[in-house]
Design a protein around this motif. Structure first.
Motif, short mmCIF file in Angstrom:
data_model
loop_
_atom_site.label_atom_id
_atom_site.label_comp_id
_atom_site.label_asym_id
_atom_site.label_seq_id
_atom_site.Cartn_x
_atom_site.Cartn_y
_atom_site.Cartn_z
N SER A 87 -31.54 53.29 -78.56
CA SER A 87 -32.06 52.30 -77.87
C SER A 87 -32.80 51.10 -78.85
CB SER A 87 -33.22 52.93 -76.86
OG SER A 87 -34.20 51.99 -76.52
N THR A 88 -33.24 50.16 -78.38
CA THR A 88 -33.82 49.12 -78.81
C THR A 88 -35.35 49.38 -79.41
OG1 THR A 88 -34.37 47.87 -76.89
CG2 THR A 88 -32.51 47.22 -78.40
N THR A 89 -35.75 50.49 -78.40
CA THR A 89 -36.86 51.03 -78.73
C THR A 89 -37.28 51.99 -79.87
OG1 THR A 89 -36.44 53.24 -77.39
CG2 THR A 89 -37.44 51.23 -76.19
N ALA A 90 -36.03 52.19 -80.55
CA ALA A 90 -35.91 53.11 -81.93
C ALA A 90 -36.52 52.28 -82.92
CB ALA A 90 -34.46 53.47 -82.02
N SER A 118 -37.93 59.75 -79.81
CA SER A 118 -36.72 60.30 -79.46
C SER A 118 -35.47 59.26 -79.85
CB SER A 118 -36.43 60.89 -78.36
OG SER A 118 -36.07 59.86 -77.27
N LYS A 119 -35.55 58.30 -79.58
CA LYS A 119 -34.59 57.07 -79.59
C LYS A 119 -34.27 56.76 -81.34
CE LYS A 119 -32.60 57.21 -75.92
NZ LYS A 119 -31.37 57.77 -75.61
N SER A 128 -27.33 51.11 -78.54
CA SER A 128 -28.91 51.06 -78.66
C SER A 128 -29.10 49.85 -77.55
CB SER A 128 -29.26 50.69 -80.09
OG SER A 128 -29.46 51.78 -80.84
N PRO A 129 -28.98 50.15 -76.39
CA PRO A 129 -29.14 48.95 -75.43
C PRO A 129 -30.50 48.64 -75.27
CG PRO A 129 -28.91 51.11 -74.24
CD PRO A 129 -28.74 51.31 -75.48
N GLY A 130 -30.92 47.63 -74.63
CA GLY A 130 -32.11 47.38 -74.25
C GLY A 130 -32.27 47.29 -72.82
N SER A 133 -34.89 50.52 -72.54
CA SER A 133 -33.69 50.86 -72.75
C SER A 133 -33.31 51.95 -71.82
CB SER A 133 -33.32 51.77 -73.92
OG SER A 133 -33.29 50.64 -75.09
N THR A 134 -32.02 52.10 -71.22
CA THR A 134 -31.78 52.73 -70.03
C THR A 134 -30.65 53.52 -70.07
OG1 THR A 134 -30.79 51.08 -69.02
CG2 THR A 134 -33.07 51.45 -68.35
N GLU A 135 -30.43 54.70 -69.65
CA GLU A 135 -29.23 55.46 -69.55
C GLU A 135 -28.75 55.51 -68.31
OE1 GLU A 135 -31.98 55.86 -71.57
OE2 GLU A 135 -31.50 57.68 -73.01
#
Length: 280
Positions: free
Chosen positions: A138-141, A154-155, A180-182, A278-280
């Motif tokens: 994720s971009t949160t990573a 976690s990301k 790694s999506p946003g 970010s979404t799964e």
């Protein structure tokens, strides 16, 4: 005949990735905790692409999850060449206000299941001429995200773990990538219990799950280490490193702190934070 395994495949990015693989005539092994949508996805892809689709209703945080998963997939291991570890979720809220059990469950799904799947299926992928493993980041990573704390952490683990694993396998026939999506138009914000102000912010920058999946599969088969779909997401991943961490944390905290009114970030910093749902 080639098979692909996709977790979190009932909807969102997982379903879109499964559809991209189906277009390439991969037969599918689909897994999700959402049994109703999973069955609908399997039926739709079977009909649309005339492929074999098998699905398993499974909670990846369950103690026997990996045993059940490998039993489900074992008849197809001879032809299983793509594994997509997409399942994951987050919760919006202060660490001390969310229950410990639900936060540990995020770790079970986002970290423990991803590690377990990678470990279980590497021997299967090694047995193919070429194998592909895609883990979801994720971009949160790439920055601290208060009030989405455990998810972002976690990301960060997912990106670091996947890159390390990729290096270890650099001379093998297995290609390892991290997507790694946003902000993406999926049900992530609802499952994460995000308020209306956060949802409105996310909607301004959403990519479609279909576009994310298209970029993801192209990147996977090109052997990319990290796949960041879209220019804004690339910017959101790398821009925060050029600003003081305390400032980035304050901006992210203002956005994700549960509230009823919208708190706006300074205009010249908005690109650093708006791509983080970010979404799964």
């Amino acid at each position: 005949m080639s098979f692909a395994l996709v977790t979190g495949a009932a909807k969102g990015i997982g379903r879109a990735i499964a559809a991209q693989l189906a277009k390439k005539q991969y037969h599918l092994l689909l897994v999700d905790i959402d049994n109703e949508n999973l069955a609908q996805t399997a039926a739709a892809l079977t009909q649309q692409y005339a492929i074999q689709v098998y699905h398993l209703h499974l909670d990846l945080s369950a103690p026997d999850a990996m045993e059940r998963l490998t039993i489900f997939t074992s008849p197809y291991h001879q032809h299983l060449s793509v594994v997509v570890s997409n399942a994951g979720y987050g919760l919006n809220g202060a660490f001390e206000q969310l229950t410990l059990a639900e936060q540990l469950n995020i770790i079970d799904v986002n970290i423990k299941a991803q590690v377990s799947i990678s470990h279980a299926y590497l021997p299967v992928l090694r047995a193919q001429t070429v194998g592909y493993l895609l883990n979801l980041g994720s971009t949160t990573a790439y920055q601290t995200v208060p009030y989405l704390n455990i998810y972002a952490a976690s990301k960060a683990f997912a990106v670091s773990f996947t890159r390390g694993l990729r290096y270890e396998l650099r001379n093998s026939n297995v290609s390892v990538s991290c997507l790694s999506p946003g902000s993406t138009d999926t049900d992530f914000v609802n499952r994460a219990r995000m308020g209306d102000s956060i949802k409105k912010t996310a909607e301004r920058f959403n990519m479609t799950a279909e576009k994310v999946a298209e970029i993801a599969i192209k990147g996977l088969f090109k052997g990319k280490a990290e796949i960041l779909p879209g220019f804004l997401n690339k910017l959101n991943a790398f821009l925060p490193k050029f600003f003081p961490k305390t400032l980035v944390e304050k901006i992210a905290g203002n956005i994700y702190e549960p509230k009823t009114s919208v708190v706006k970030a300074p205009a010249h910093f908005t690109t650093a934070v708006h791509g983080k749902v970010s979404t799964e």
